[in-house]
Design a protein around this motif. Sequence first.
Motif, PDB file in Angstrom:
ATOM      1  N   ALA A  51       5.137  -0.022  -9.788  1.00 35.13           N
ATOM      2  CA  ALA A  51       5.130   1.226  -8.444  1.00 35.13           C
ATOM      3  C   ALA A  51       3.867   1.469  -7.406  1.00 35.13           C
ATOM      4  O   ALA A  51       2.817   1.641  -8.013  1.00 35.13           O
ATOM      5  N   ALA A  98       5.470   9.499  -5.475  1.00 35.35           N
ATOM      6  CA  ALA A  98       4.982   9.221  -7.359  1.00 35.35           C
ATOM      7  C   ALA A  98       6.265   9.656  -7.978  1.00 35.35           C
ATOM      8  O   ALA A  98       6.314   9.256  -9.083  1.00 35.35           O
ATOM      9  N   THR A 102       5.526   8.940   1.537  1.00 34.54           N
ATOM     10  CA  THR A 102       5.593   8.111   1.875  1.00 34.54           C
ATOM     11  C   THR A 102       6.856   8.359   3.985  1.00 34.54           C
ATOM     12  O   THR A 102       6.673   9.969   3.355  1.00 34.54           O
ATOM     13  N   PRO A 133       3.062   2.358  -3.122  1.00 34.39           N
ATOM     14  CA  PRO A 133       3.983   3.691  -1.970  1.00 34.39           C
ATOM     15  C   PRO A 133       3.402   2.273  -1.028  1.00 34.39           C
ATOM     16  O   PRO A 133       3.043   1.300  -0.833  1.00 34.39           O
ATOM     17  N   ILE A 172       2.091   3.471 -12.113  1.00 31.40           N
ATOM     18  CA  ILE A 172       2.008   3.805 -10.150  1.00 31.40           C
ATOM     19  C   ILE A 172       0.402   4.306  -9.319  1.00 31.40           C
ATOM     20  O   ILE A 172      -0.063   4.753 -10.307  1.00 31.40           O
ATOM     21  N   TYR A 177       8.954   4.050  -2.277  1.00 30.91           N
ATOM     22  CA  TYR A 177       8.196   3.519  -3.105  1.00 30.91           C
ATOM     23  C   TYR A 177       8.672   2.447  -3.936  1.00 30.91           C
ATOM     24  O   TYR A 177       9.950   2.389  -3.962  1.00 30.91           O
ATOM     25  N   VAL A 217       8.674   8.505  -9.158  1.00 30.63           N
ATOM     26  CA  VAL A 217       9.121   7.378  -9.495  1.00 30.63           C
ATOM     27  C   VAL A 217       8.747   7.821 -10.750  1.00 30.63           C
ATOM     28  O   VAL A 217       9.776   6.936 -11.890  1.00 30.63           O
ATOM     29  N   ASP A 232      -0.351   5.969  -6.914  1.00 32.17           N
ATOM     30  CA  ASP A 232       0.372   6.755  -6.074  1.00 32.17           C
ATOM     31  C   ASP A 232      -0.375   7.183  -4.677  1.00 32.17           C
ATOM     32  O   ASP A 232      -1.606   7.571  -4.315  1.00 32.17           O
TER      33      ASP A 232
END
Length: 355
Positions: free
Chosen positions: A31, A157, A177, A33, A171, A38, A160, A173
């Motif tokens: 994952a 994050a 967003t 940004p 992820i 995300y 997520v 981070d």
Amino acid sequence: PDELSAGQALITAEKGIREAAVLLQAGETVAFPTETVYGLGADARSTKAVEAVFAAKGRPSDNPLIVHISDAAQLKGMVAEINDTVRALMNTFWPGPLTIVLPVVPQALSSRVTAGLDTVGVRMPDHPIALRLITEAGCPLAAPSANRSGRPSPTLAQHVLEDLEGRIGGILDGGPTGVGLESTVVQVGDDGTVTILRPGGVTAEQLATVARSVVLDPALADTHGQDADSLAPRSPGMKYTHYAPRGRLSVVQGPSSGEVTGWIRTALAEATARGERTAVLAFDDHAASYAGERVYTLGKLDALHEAAQRLYSVLRRCDEDGVTYILAEACPPKGLGDAVMNRLLKAAGHRIIRL
Ligand code: TXA
Ligand code: MG
């Protein structure tokens, strides 16, 4: 000392990007940004990697994924034709929150990305971490929003993690967003007509500065209060009920803000009397009218980018706070308001109360 810590943060981010790129190259999901929400990325050429995205999200396999690139050169060999309008859209809005559906070159991507369609949605995200990650991974990244299917898209994050912890490779981070809602998805006809399949970060008004003609997919008409149930959307994702909070959410639209706030206050009082745990999603302009209620503010009506930024985290808050009955004020479907109303109505299962 400030410069030193900024420098160290940069090194950490670079290391994270490199580690994430290695995972992606190994066929794992990561994952990351973007400026919208995300995304959950995977090598778009690898069926195994793309299947891991569908599995992690619990996403229906007939819903195609958006492919993310960091350089227009990556389109070579991936999409078949780019007409003048498409070129102009790319030059004007990329990098940025615009996804363009284009004819795909057979075999260029895993057929799972396109869900068997002969087109692919492509965008270049306007986020330094996303762009660096794509370049470092060295492949186009298929990436839907990094939420469990049916949950609000993640703008942090942490969101997520809430949805996908233990189900994905990692992820990156990058903090909150920017836009807060997903990209605008468009398809361009041979005559240069731009059809909006999903309203988003780039508004119809902005598209009209570049394209001769901009139209809404008729299946989106519900945004404007018509019945769209009978129309098959051209963007497969639009047929699913998304982002629904657990509580019953309805959108309230009226001839004046006074009537809307008055009606909502009465309805909340009645619901509370029935034993519901109530909340209202209101614009700052009216928040004071709901004294004593649980109010989630969406920012100012004349600054709808605030509503876009907050909407998904507010919907998550509704679940965290265990509210069972939620009323949301409508906003005019102009500019970003089009995308805000589209997501709000989807979250409400299209329940709209017109006064
Ligand atoms: O902002 C965004 O677009 C985010 C970030 C991560 O880039 N991504 C995103 O992806 O929202 P997703 O998978 O949640 O939504 C993709 C939408 C779906 O509605 C899908 O049906 C539509 O794009 N789509 C993808 N490929 C398409 C195609 N070939 N034709 C029509 N619609 C397509
Ligand atoms: Mg999504």
